[in-house]
Design an enzyme around this catalytic site. Structure first.
Site, PDB file in Angstrom:
ATOM      1  N   GLU A  31       0.836  -1.195   0.000  1.00  0.00           N
ATOM      2  CA  GLU A  31       0.000   0.000   0.000  1.00  0.00           C
ATOM      3  C   GLU A  31       0.869   1.244   0.000  1.00  0.00           C
ATOM      4  O   GLU A  31       1.838   1.340   0.751  1.00  0.00           O
ATOM      5  CB  GLU A  31      -0.931   0.013   1.210  1.00  0.00           C
ATOM      6  N   GLY A  33      -0.636   4.501   0.215  1.00  0.00           N
ATOM      7  CA  GLY A  33      -1.272   5.513   1.045  1.00  0.00           C
ATOM      8  C   GLY A  33      -1.768   4.944   2.351  1.00  0.00           C
ATOM      9  O   GLY A  33      -1.386   3.846   2.773  1.00  0.00           O
ATOM     10  N   PHE A  35      -4.106   3.094   5.089  1.00  0.00           N
ATOM     11  CA  PHE A  35      -4.980   1.926   5.048  1.00  0.00           C
ATOM     12  C   PHE A  35      -6.448   2.384   5.053  1.00  0.00           C
ATOM     13  O   PHE A  35      -6.793   3.413   5.630  1.00  0.00           O
ATOM     14  CB  PHE A  35      -4.704   1.018   6.241  1.00  0.00           C
ATOM     15  N   GLY A  36      -7.272   1.562   4.428  1.00  0.00           N
ATOM     16  CA  GLY A  36      -8.691   1.901   4.337  1.00  0.00           C
ATOM     17  C   GLY A  36      -9.102   2.370   2.967  1.00  0.00           C
ATOM     18  O   GLY A  36     -10.295   2.433   2.665  1.00  0.00           O
ATOM     19  N   GLY A  37      -8.126   2.718   2.122  1.00  0.00           N
ATOM     20  CA  GLY A  37      -8.424   3.085   0.749  1.00  0.00           C
ATOM     21  C   GLY A  37      -9.255   4.341   0.616  1.00  0.00           C
ATOM     22  O   GLY A  37      -9.359   5.162   1.527  1.00  0.00           O
ATOM     23  N   THR A  38      -9.875   4.470  -0.560  1.00  0.00           N
ATOM     24  CA  THR A  38     -10.668   5.656  -0.865  1.00  0.00           C
ATOM     25  C   THR A  38     -11.823   5.816   0.109  1.00  0.00           C
ATOM     26  O   THR A  38     -12.087   6.914   0.610  1.00  0.00           O
ATOM     27  CB  THR A  38     -11.202   5.572  -2.306  1.00  0.00           C
ATOM     28  N   CYS A  39     -12.534   4.743   0.393  1.00  0.00           N
ATOM     29  CA  CYS A  39     -13.751   4.832   1.202  1.00  0.00           C
ATOM     30  C   CYS A  39     -13.493   5.480   2.555  1.00  0.00           C
ATOM     31  O   CYS A  39     -14.183   6.414   2.944  1.00  0.00           O
ATOM     32  CB  CYS A  39     -14.366   3.446   1.386  1.00  0.00           C
ATOM     33  N   HIS A 439     -47.534   1.255  10.063  1.00  0.00           N
ATOM     34  CA  HIS A 439     -48.208   2.549   9.952  1.00  0.00           C
ATOM     35  C   HIS A 439     -47.928   3.344  11.220  1.00  0.00           C
ATOM     36  O   HIS A 439     -48.019   2.794  12.317  1.00  0.00           O
ATOM     37  CB  HIS A 439     -49.719   2.374   9.787  1.00  0.00           C
TER      38      HIS A 439
END
Length: 455
Positions: A31, A33, A35-39, A439
């Site tokens: 990796e 950048g 961790f966790g990527g774009t999201c 309802h």
């Protein structure tokens, strides 16, 4: 050369492939950048956290509609940004440290590119590291597209990767593009106090949505933003902080900040895929089969770099499929993208699953439609909602849903029973008539739209 049993390129959804079942293997993650990527870092999660902040601010602004006296002092952007990214940056750091402490995962920092069949070189701050692997997973994601007039101008611009970390909201934000990223970020910055102008080549914003939704959304936001549809950027001029957008219809926009949100492109061009025997589609996506295997033996791919549906929940499902197939090569499972729900977290919220009405016409499908407005049900009255609706499209022969589209509060939640019905093959009469629908919950707008199909 360092050899691993498995190398995963990308620590976004690629990181989700690895769980305790792999603990007996020598695994590596590469990796460049956080961790966790774009999201996690610059996409789904921060944008939705800021979108909810915008919802709160808009709720205060509109309190008088509900006979509530309230005044908005403003959105404290710096504090909101720090609240969001202070949490997410820590999540990213914890994710990396968790892998490093796992005992079976090696983290290689840098950008990877193939040098041959399942061999790679990682170029990082500490030089080059050469790797070999029995199996490889490519999950390197995508990046924003920047059109030539912007790129060649030499002037500063923002993308979804950068704009949410700005120190202050723009005074006047020009948004190039009318898709879901543009819609969400325009909402965020308008609520934070920015003047917003949106430029879109199509005649409506959110053009890929069902025509009823895209027309309604465009009409609604014309009261909030300066909307320029049917126009494209010809040239970008000016200087930092004083930009001039020259459009092909002869008009000019002056703004201090430009957000480019015209789409995304796969990062397949960064990995030297051809050296590994990995075939690419014309649009740059990696070619994969139903089991997410590439054309190179032992190499899988998932997420934005290959998928026809570049959404995080799709990438997560693809990660589950890849994990199974890595561990069970003789009993592989397949991925399906037939009924993927999606949502746009703007104001009003939008959600969809299945085909649009224009797609049904283009395919020559026999279909019927029904629309129920939020204003037709009791909770819609509670919300004082005058624009929301649920549209359902069905095949009169099979009596099954072909598509569903919702515009209004809670749309991203309301779409789920319709997505379940389509995924499980539940027909409209069964869905509408078998379960109780609470309802006066907002789900009544969904139930009534289904009943209106008269199947």
């Amino acid at each position: 050369m360092r050899h691993h049993d498995l190398v995963v390129l990308g620590a976004g959804s690629g990181n989700a492939v690895i769980d305790g079942r792999f603990s007996g293997l020598d695994v590596a993650i590469v990796e460049e950048g956080p961790f966790g990527g774009t999201c996690l870092n610059r996409g789904c999660i921060p944008s939705k956290m800021l979108a909810h902040t915008a919802e709160v601010a808009d709720g205060v602004r509109e309190a008088d509609r509900f006979d509530v006296d309230a005044a908005l002092g403003g959105v404290r952007w710096t504090e909101a940004r720090e609240r969001v990214f202070g949490r997410l940056d820590q999540q990213a750091a914890d994710g990396e440290q968790g892998r490093r402490r796992s005992g079976f995962v090696t983290v290689h920092r840098g950008r990877a590119r193939f040098t041959g069949a399942r061999t790679l070189v990682v170029e990082g701050d500490r030089g080059e590291v050469r790797l070999g692997a029995e199996q490889v997973v490519v999950a390197v994601g995508s990046r924003p597209v920047v059109p030539p007039p912007v790129r060649e101008s030499g002037l500063p611009y923002e993308t979804s990767d950068t704009v949410m970390r700005r120190p202050t909201p723009p005074r006047h934000l020009a948004v190039l593009g009318g898709g879901y990223i543009a819609a969400e970020l325009a909402h965020v910055f308008h609520s934070a106090g920015s003047r917003v102008t949106v430029v879109e080549q199509q005649d409506t914003l959110l053009a890929p949505q069902d025509e009823s939704v895209s027309r309604a959304y465009t009409r609604i936001v014309r009261d909030l933003f300066d909307v320029r549809t049917g126009a494209a950027l010809s040239r970008l001029e000016g200087e930092p902080g004083h930009l001039r957008l020259l459009l092909d219809d002869g008009s000019t926009i002056e703004a201090d900040t430009l957000l480019v949100a015209v789409g995304r492109t796969p990062n397949s061009d960064t990995i030297d895929a051809d050296r590994a025997g990995i075939a690419l589609r014309d649009d740059g996506r990696i070619v994969v089969d139903a089991h997410l295997r590439t054309t190179a033996p032992g190499v899988f791919a998932l997420g934005d770099v290959c998928t026809p549906v570049p959404l995080k929940h799709v990438a997560n499902r693809e990660a589950q499929v890849v994990a199974h197939n890595l561990l069970n090569p003789d009993d592989p499972t397949a991925i399906s993208h037939d009924t993927v729900p999606a949502a746009v977290f703007t104001r009003p919220q939008i959600a969809q699953v299945g085909l649009t009405e224009q797609e049904c016409r283009a395919r020559g499908l026999d279909h019927v439609t029904a629309i129920r407005r939020y204003a037709d049900v009791a909770y819609g009255w509670a919300l004082e909602d005058t624009t929301g609706f649920c549209k359902v499209i069905a095949d009169p022969g099979t009596r099954r849903l072909l598509g569903a589209h919702i515009l209004g509060p809670q749309a991203s939640t309301l779409i789920q029973p319709l997505a379940i019905a389509m995924s499980l093959g539940i027909d409209v009469p069964t869905l509408a008539g078998t379960p109780y629908w609470i309802h006066p919950a907002l789900t009544e707008v969904v139930a009534n739209a289904l009943l209106d199909l008269n199947l």
